[in-house]
Scaffold this motif. Structure first.
Motif, PDB file in Angstrom:
ATOM      1  N   SER A 120      14.890  -1.046  28.622  1.00 48.49           N
ATOM      2  CA  SER A 120      15.987  -0.747  29.541  1.00 48.49           C
ATOM      3  C   SER A 120      17.339  -0.916  28.849  1.00 48.49           C
ATOM      4  O   SER A 120      18.277  -0.155  29.098  1.00 48.49           O
ATOM      5  N   GLU A 121      17.441  -1.899  27.942  1.00 50.41           N
ATOM      6  CA  GLU A 121      18.689  -2.112  27.219  1.00 50.41           C
ATOM      7  C   GLU A 121      18.968  -0.957  26.265  1.00 50.41           C
ATOM      8  O   GLU A 121      20.099  -0.470  26.148  1.00 50.41           O
ATOM      9  N   GLU A 122      17.908  -0.486  25.563  1.00 46.17           N
ATOM     10  CA  GLU A 122      18.069   0.633  24.643  1.00 46.17           C
ATOM     11  C   GLU A 122      18.441   1.911  25.391  1.00 46.17           C
ATOM     12  O   GLU A 122      19.248   2.714  24.908  1.00 46.17           O
ATOM     13  N   ARG A 123      17.837   2.102  26.564  1.00 45.14           N
ATOM     14  CA  ARG A 123      18.160   3.281  27.364  1.00 45.14           C
ATOM     15  C   ARG A 123      19.634   3.297  27.744  1.00 45.14           C
ATOM     16  O   ARG A 123      20.311   4.323  27.624  1.00 45.14           O
ATOM     17  N   LYS A 124      20.128   2.156  28.206  1.00 45.52           N
ATOM     18  CA  LYS A 124      21.531   2.081  28.622  1.00 45.52           C
ATOM     19  C   LYS A 124      22.463   2.326  27.440  1.00 45.52           C
ATOM     20  O   LYS A 124      23.446   3.074  27.558  1.00 45.52           O
ATOM     21  N   GLU A 125      22.133   1.734  26.286  1.00 43.95           N
ATOM     22  CA  GLU A 125      22.980   1.905  25.108  1.00 43.95           C
ATOM     23  C   GLU A 125      23.015   3.370  24.668  1.00 43.95           C
ATOM     24  O   GLU A 125      24.076   3.922  24.390  1.00 43.95           O
ATOM     25  N   LYS A 126      21.836   4.002  24.633  1.00 48.09           N
ATOM     26  CA  LYS A 126      21.755   5.397  24.214  1.00 48.09           C
ATOM     27  C   LYS A 126      22.461   6.302  25.234  1.00 48.09           C
ATOM     28  O   LYS A 126      23.169   7.251  24.867  1.00 48.09           O
ATOM     29  N   TRP A 127      22.263   6.024  26.505  1.00 47.43           N
ATOM     30  CA  TRP A 127      22.865   6.820  27.574  1.00 47.43           C
ATOM     31  C   TRP A 127      24.383   6.766  27.488  1.00 47.43           C
ATOM     32  O   TRP A 127      25.067   7.789  27.570  1.00 47.43           O
ATOM     33  N   ASP A 128      24.920   5.547  27.322  1.00 48.37           N
ATOM     34  CA  ASP A 128      26.372   5.388  27.233  1.00 48.37           C
ATOM     35  C   ASP A 128      26.922   6.026  25.963  1.00 48.37           C
ATOM     36  O   ASP A 128      27.979   6.660  25.969  1.00 48.37           O
ATOM     37  N   GLU A 129      26.182   5.868  24.854  1.00 49.01           N
ATOM     38  CA  GLU A 129      26.632   6.406  23.569  1.00 49.01           C
ATOM     39  C   GLU A 129      26.735   7.922  23.588  1.00 49.01           C
ATOM     40  O   GLU A 129      27.725   8.505  23.135  1.00 49.01           O
TER      41      GLU A 129
END
Length: 375
Positions: A120-129
């Motif tokens: 979930s943390e990686e998803r949020k980081e990738k989504w925001d990036e």
């Protein structure tokens, strides 16, 4: 227990310009049921007083929030079949939101498999990036010559946009100023647009007969650019349109070169003013091209890529040129107004009996890929 709220939600949905465009003459809740852990309210409504009752549905999740399943196919209401019709709508909406999610993944450069493999943390980081990209708009005001009072124009523009002195810089025919997250640049060039580009694209403006003749008269131009650092393409386009419109009026422009064509200043002004009533000036933001040949009528968009979307094409249709133009206009307006993206293989419908397939492939009339709609 959600009946009253459901009536209010469905009334708002029906009132949208892409639906009835008004409140229904009558509307009431006629039943409830639970499906896939959500609670649903069956609605029946009359578009007009003399019309028959029609069926719609509104869904609520476990927290009591509307779950994105508000919809109606405008089918006639029948108490015996109302629940089954609502379940069919729910399944359609689930597939609709699923395709929206996949389209957004594709836009952000991710596959479903990649997304599923992330925490979930990686998803949020990738989504925001992937969402952090400047939105940029560029165009030119075509001028008879460079003999304009650039300083006075700068004063007019900065005053109109309430720009504080510390937020703008002016020197040698260039003005740079900031409004919120938008950096706006105006550059006066004592020469025509290079390589005959403006004249070439003016030929495509079928709405302005004198486009080429007027464009050929320009001996100078002013480049206007807007960069929105938040990646808000709608806001960037809105500021760009306002600045271009004001500058064209103040300089008595010959034409406005942007979005793959040259606009007549009066036409540009008319559509730019629609921003005052929160209406999107689609013809200024997306060029709608039309072709008619032995294969039928075709149409395409040029400018949707500025909003992070692939262009749209209708190929070899039996519809008239006006119908193709209106259809593309409505699709663009819907996509930008509602923040929608297409997904390969989905269906599009603007009426209850309409199912148009959407496929992605190499574009015919524009560069790159496009979504083809079988209209």
């Amino acid at each position: 227990m959600y009946e009253k709220e459901a009536v209010e939600i469905m009334t708002r949905w029906l009132s949208h310009k892409n639906e009835l465009g008004k409140k229904p003459a009558k509307i009431k809740a006629s039943g409830t049921f639970t499906y896939d852990d959500n609670d649903y309210v069956i609605l029946k409504f009359k578009p007009d007083l003399l019309a028959k009752w029609q069926v719609g549905v509104v869904g609520f999740d476990a927290d009591g929030d509307e779950c994105g399943h508000t919809f109606s196919e405008y089918e006639e209401y029948d108490e015996a079949t109302a629940k089954d019709k609502c379940i069919a709508i729910i399944e359609y909406m689930k597939e609709y939101w699923r395709s929206r999610f996949f389209a957004e993944l594709e836009r952000r450069g991710m596959t479903k498999e990649e997304f599923d493999s992330m925490s979930s943390e990686e998803r949020k980081e990738k989504w925001d990036e992937t969402g952090k990209q400047d939105a940029v708009r560029v165009g030119s005001i075509l001028l008879k010559d460079a003999d304009i009072d650039f300083d006075a124009l700068c004063d007019t523009v900065t005053k109109a946009f309430l720009v504080a002195e510390e937020n703008y810089k002016r020197e040698d025919g260039i003005l740079v100023f900031e409004v919120g997250s938008n950096m706006i640049t105006m550059s006066l060039v004592d020469a025509p647009v290079p390589d005959g580009q403006a004249e070439f694209y003016a030929e495509g403006n079928f709405l302005w007969r004198e486009a080429v003749a007027m464009t050929k008269q320009h001996r100078a131009h002013m480049i206007v650019a807007v960069m929105n650092h938040d990646g808000n393409s709608i806001e960037a386009a809105s500021f760009f349109t306002d600045v271009m419109n004001l500058c064209s009026i103040e300089t008595d422009a010959l034409g406005i070169y942007t979005t793959g064509t040259v606009y007549q200043p009066a036409f540009y002004h008319e559509w730019a003013e629609k921003l005052r009533t929160s209406e999107m000036p689609i013809p200024l933001w997306v060029y709608l091209g039309l072709i008619q040949d032995e294969n039928g009528t075709s149409g395409y968009t040029y400018g949707l890529t500025e909003f992070g979307r692939d262009e749209i094409e209708v190929i070899g249709s039996s519809h008239s040129l006006q119908e193709i133009y209106d259809f593309l206009y409505n699709v663009c307006d819907w996509m930008l107004e509602e923040g929608m993206y297409f997904c390969d293989g989905e269906t599009l419908s603007f009426t209850s009996d309409e199912r148009l397939t959407v496929t992605k492939s190499k574009a015919i009339y524009v560069n790159g890929d496009s979504f083809k709609i079988n209209y």
